[in-house]
Design a protein around this motif. Sequence first.
Motif, PDB file in Angstrom:
ATOM      1  N   GLU A  42      29.907  40.327  60.738  1.00 49.11           N
ATOM      2  CA  GLU A  42      31.100  39.590  60.586  1.00 49.11           C
ATOM      3  C   GLU A  42      31.128  38.434  59.640  1.00 49.11           C
ATOM      4  N   VAL A  43      29.991  37.886  59.531  1.00 48.08           N
ATOM      5  CA  VAL A  43      29.923  36.544  58.738  1.00 48.08           C
ATOM      6  C   VAL A  43      30.431  37.022  56.999  1.00 48.08           C
ATOM      7  N   VAL A  44      29.829  38.034  56.717  1.00 47.87           N
ATOM      8  CA  VAL A  44      29.944  38.459  55.383  1.00 47.87           C
ATOM      9  C   VAL A  44      31.531  39.091  55.204  1.00 47.87           C
ATOM     10  N   LYS A  45      31.878  39.649  56.274  1.00 47.11           N
ATOM     11  CA  LYS A  45      33.307  40.290  56.235  1.00 47.11           C
ATOM     12  C   LYS A  45      34.320  39.303  56.224  1.00 47.11           C
ATOM     13  N   ASP A  46      34.030  38.007  57.107  1.00 51.05           N
ATOM     14  CA  ASP A  46      34.903  37.126  57.013  1.00 51.05           C
ATOM     15  C   ASP A  46      34.949  36.243  55.790  1.00 51.05           C
ATOM     16  N   LYS A  47      33.781  36.113  54.827  1.00 48.39           N
ATOM     17  CA  LYS A  47      33.565  35.385  53.647  1.00 48.39           C
ATOM     18  C   LYS A  47      34.418  36.266  52.618  1.00 48.39           C
ATOM     19  N   LEU A  48      34.469  37.629  52.722  1.00 55.22           N
ATOM     20  CA  LEU A  48      35.093  38.631  51.750  1.00 55.22           C
ATOM     21  C   LEU A  48      36.693  38.598  51.939  1.00 55.22           C
ATOM     22  N   LEU A  49      37.010  38.515  53.245  1.00 53.67           N
ATOM     23  CA  LEU A  49      38.581  38.583  53.621  1.00 53.67           C
ATOM     24  C   LEU A  49      39.125  37.201  53.928  1.00 53.67           C
ATOM     25  N   GLU A  50      38.492  36.212  54.060  1.00 59.55           N
ATOM     26  CA  GLU A  50      38.955  34.923  54.418  1.00 59.55           C
ATOM     27  C   GLU A  50      38.820  33.810  53.596  1.00 59.55           C
ATOM     28  N   ASP A  51      37.349  33.801  52.852  1.00 61.79           N
ATOM     29  CA  ASP A  51      36.911  32.703  52.131  1.00 61.79           C
ATOM     30  C   ASP A  51      36.395  33.030  50.679  1.00 61.79           C
ATOM     31  N   LEU A  52      36.845  34.179  50.116  1.00 59.63           N
ATOM     32  CA  LEU A  52      36.464  34.593  48.691  1.00 59.63           C
ATOM     33  C   LEU A  52      36.936  33.346  47.889  1.00 59.63           C
ATOM     34  N   ASN A  53      38.138  33.045  48.009  1.00 56.30           N
ATOM     35  CA  ASN A  53      38.625  31.996  47.111  1.00 56.30           C
ATOM     36  C   ASN A  53      39.627  31.333  47.824  1.00 56.30           C
ATOM     37  N   SER A  54      40.466  30.512  47.105  1.00 59.83           N
ATOM     38  CA  SER A  54      41.673  29.942  47.811  1.00 59.83           C
ATOM     39  C   SER A  54      42.839  30.903  47.479  1.00 59.83           C
ATOM     40  N   ASN A  55      42.709  31.586  46.541  1.00 59.50           N
ATOM     41  CA  ASN A  55      44.164  32.422  46.161  1.00 59.50           C
ATOM     42  C   ASN A  55      44.199  33.802  46.792  1.00 59.50           C
ATOM     43  N   TYR A  56      43.131  34.348  47.045  1.00 56.60           N
ATOM     44  CA  TYR A  56      43.334  35.850  47.461  1.00 56.60           C
ATOM     45  C   TYR A  56      42.092  36.374  47.975  1.00 56.60           C
ATOM     46  N   ASP A  57      42.175  37.557  48.484  1.00 58.93           N
ATOM     47  CA  ASP A  57      40.676  38.115  49.302  1.00 58.93           C
ATOM     48  C   ASP A  57      40.224  39.196  48.555  1.00 58.93           C
ATOM     49  N   PHE A  58      39.336  39.996  49.030  1.00 51.53           N
ATOM     50  CA  PHE A  58      38.504  40.758  48.216  1.00 51.53           C
ATOM     51  C   PHE A  58      39.247  42.152  47.819  1.00 51.53           C
ATOM     52  N   TYR A  59      40.218  42.589  48.508  1.00 48.69           N
ATOM     53  CA  TYR A  59      41.216  43.676  48.027  1.00 48.69           C
ATOM     54  C   TYR A  59      41.916  43.358  46.711  1.00 48.69           C
ATOM     55  N   GLU A  60      42.403  42.046  47.043  1.00 49.87           N
ATOM     56  CA  GLU A  60      43.174  41.554  45.787  1.00 49.87           C
ATOM     57  C   GLU A  60      42.226  41.570  44.579  1.00 49.87           C
ATOM     58  N   LEU A  61      40.889  40.767  44.737  1.00 50.82           N
ATOM     59  CA  LEU A  61      40.064  40.746  43.575  1.00 50.82           C
ATOM     60  C   LEU A  61      39.600  42.438  43.039  1.00 50.82           C
ATOM     61  N   SER A  62      39.515  43.295  43.928  1.00 50.81           N
ATOM     62  CA  SER A  62      39.169  44.624  43.474  1.00 50.81           C
ATOM     63  C   SER A  62      40.405  45.135  42.773  1.00 50.81           C
ATOM     64  N   LYS A  63      41.652  44.870  43.404  1.00 52.04           N
ATOM     65  CA  LYS A  63      42.779  45.404  42.405  1.00 52.04           C
ATOM     66  C   LYS A  63      42.887  44.935  41.218  1.00 52.04           C
ATOM     67  N   ARG A  64      42.802  43.558  40.896  1.00 50.07           N
ATOM     68  CA  ARG A  64      42.700  42.979  39.559  1.00 50.07           C
ATOM     69  C   ARG A  64      41.817  43.407  38.608  1.00 50.07           C
ATOM     70  N   LEU A  65      40.272  43.555  39.160  1.00 46.74           N
ATOM     71  CA  LEU A  65      39.422  43.955  38.414  1.00 46.74           C
ATOM     72  C   LEU A  65      39.420  45.562  37.929  1.00 46.74           C
ATOM     73  N   SER A  66      40.041  46.221  38.864  1.00 43.79           N
ATOM     74  CA  SER A  66      40.310  47.666  38.577  1.00 43.79           C
ATOM     75  C   SER A  66      41.085  47.822  37.410  1.00 43.79           C
ATOM     76  N   ILE A  67      42.401  46.997  37.285  1.00 46.93           N
ATOM     77  CA  ILE A  67      43.303  47.191  36.388  1.00 46.93           C
ATOM     78  C   ILE A  67      42.659  46.865  35.138  1.00 46.93           C
ATOM     79  N   ASP A  68      41.630  45.942  35.018  1.00 45.79           N
ATOM     80  CA  ASP A  68      41.278  45.371  33.766  1.00 45.79           C
ATOM     81  C   ASP A  68      40.170  46.361  33.276  1.00 45.79           C
ATOM     82  N   TYR A  69      39.315  46.919  34.164  1.00 47.54           N
ATOM     83  CA  TYR A  69      38.344  47.944  34.063  1.00 47.54           C
ATOM     84  C   TYR A  69      39.005  49.090  33.529  1.00 47.54           C
ATOM     85  N   TYR A  70      40.059  49.742  34.217  1.00 47.08           N
ATOM     86  CA  TYR A  70      40.603  50.917  33.735  1.00 47.08           C
ATOM     87  C   TYR A  70      41.411  50.831  32.426  1.00 47.08           C
TER      88      TYR A  70
END
Length: 457
Positions: A85-113
């Motif tokens: 749960e600690v890791v999950k909270d970090k990814l979804l609540e405290d990854l950065n001040s602007n967005y979570d792990f899912y939004e990060l994944s989307k942005r990275l995927s767009i650049d990567y593809y």
Amino acid sequence: MKELQRNQLVKKQASSFTIENKITQSPISTNLVKKTNGFKIVSRGADNLLPYTISEIVKNSSTLSNIIYSKAEYVSSGEIIIDNEVVKDKLLEDLNSNYDFYELSKRLSIDYYSHGYAFIERVRIGSEIFVYHIPTERVCIEEFDVLPEFAVISKDWQDRKVKPYSIGFFPNETMDEDSDVETFRSIIMLKDYDVTNSVYGLPKWVGAFYDAQVESLIGQYSANHFENGITLSAILSIDLGEYNTPEDLIAAKNKLEKNIKGTSEGRSGKTLIHASNSGVDAPVYTVFPMEKEGSFSKLQETTENNIVKANQWFRSLSGLQTAGSLGNNQQLRNEWSLAEKQIKNMQYKITEAVFEALAIDINIDDIIFSNHSPIDMANELDIEAILTIEEKRGLLGLESEEKEKISLPLNGAQVTSLVEVIKSYSLGELTENQAINIIKVALGITEKAATKLISKW
């Protein structure tokens, strides 16, 4: 008078149509080192602006952008299931001040593809670590001997007035001298391997580099052909009155044409005007058939197919073709099975990079992504045949006849997800522990209840 002249000018501009037919050749990089703004960098293409060119091509090609964004959507919509749960909270609540792990994944995927590679920025403030996406267009790699050690960042490489700065490749860190608190930054690169470009890599769709650019021009070709072509919708023969010379008659005819022909001001189609009077006829023009001219609809189909194949993707998963026209759901299911392998590879590639940045010591094999198939399998399965009475009561939120409540009331999406998990477990695609963990998290029930739910299979 000035108002009338301005309106006439607008009408004249509206009826003209110019095609800017620029096709960029396929990028073959030689990893040329260039010196710019005090840094020696490995150039991204001959002019170091290849990422900007690629972004423009992606934006203008409807098929290519559709594929890239649909892939990124699939990657970012897969639910990550972690017991910690600690890791999950970090990814979804405290990854950065602007967005979570899912939004990060989307942005990275767009650049990567889009480009074949993408970048993560790691920011350490004291003992706290945050992870951000940094746009590919901004990042160059500094000259190196064996492995890249530093990246050079600029907000706009097209503007030489913008001053770039250097950041170390992780685990090297660079102190942020502009920050009020002690801050260290580093960068992590995700990329596709490419034999012709070992430093930056190229996207999978580079084989359709030409097709993507041609597709962006097809709409212009069609509009230009419609505006300036010779396909007729009517032939108008009209007596314009008394004129002494053919030149006067042609001038009157041209004046008439401006009012009834063209595609501006809501008009459509082409009209051939044959003007005459009792003494003088305007020249008669011969209209040639168009059978030998190219078909833009066929060109559209060809470029679409080439772009889809170059991306190793499927039309059905990008909204380019519906299930009904494909024939049956079995074909869709097979395509999704192949596509999901690509999606999971990207999900795990991103997760590994994020875990590395955050110093998370979890075996990547213990992470599960719950990806929802675009096929509604629940409509094809016989619930009466695969669920017992007690399990049906549980799915409906009813108390078990054995006096044990199996689950809370479920909505349609939850029922569909549950059936998909059970189906995957039955086919051996999921282990028992994986199936139990997914059901437990997705439905919010105990491990005992989840175990009981799949025990029949």
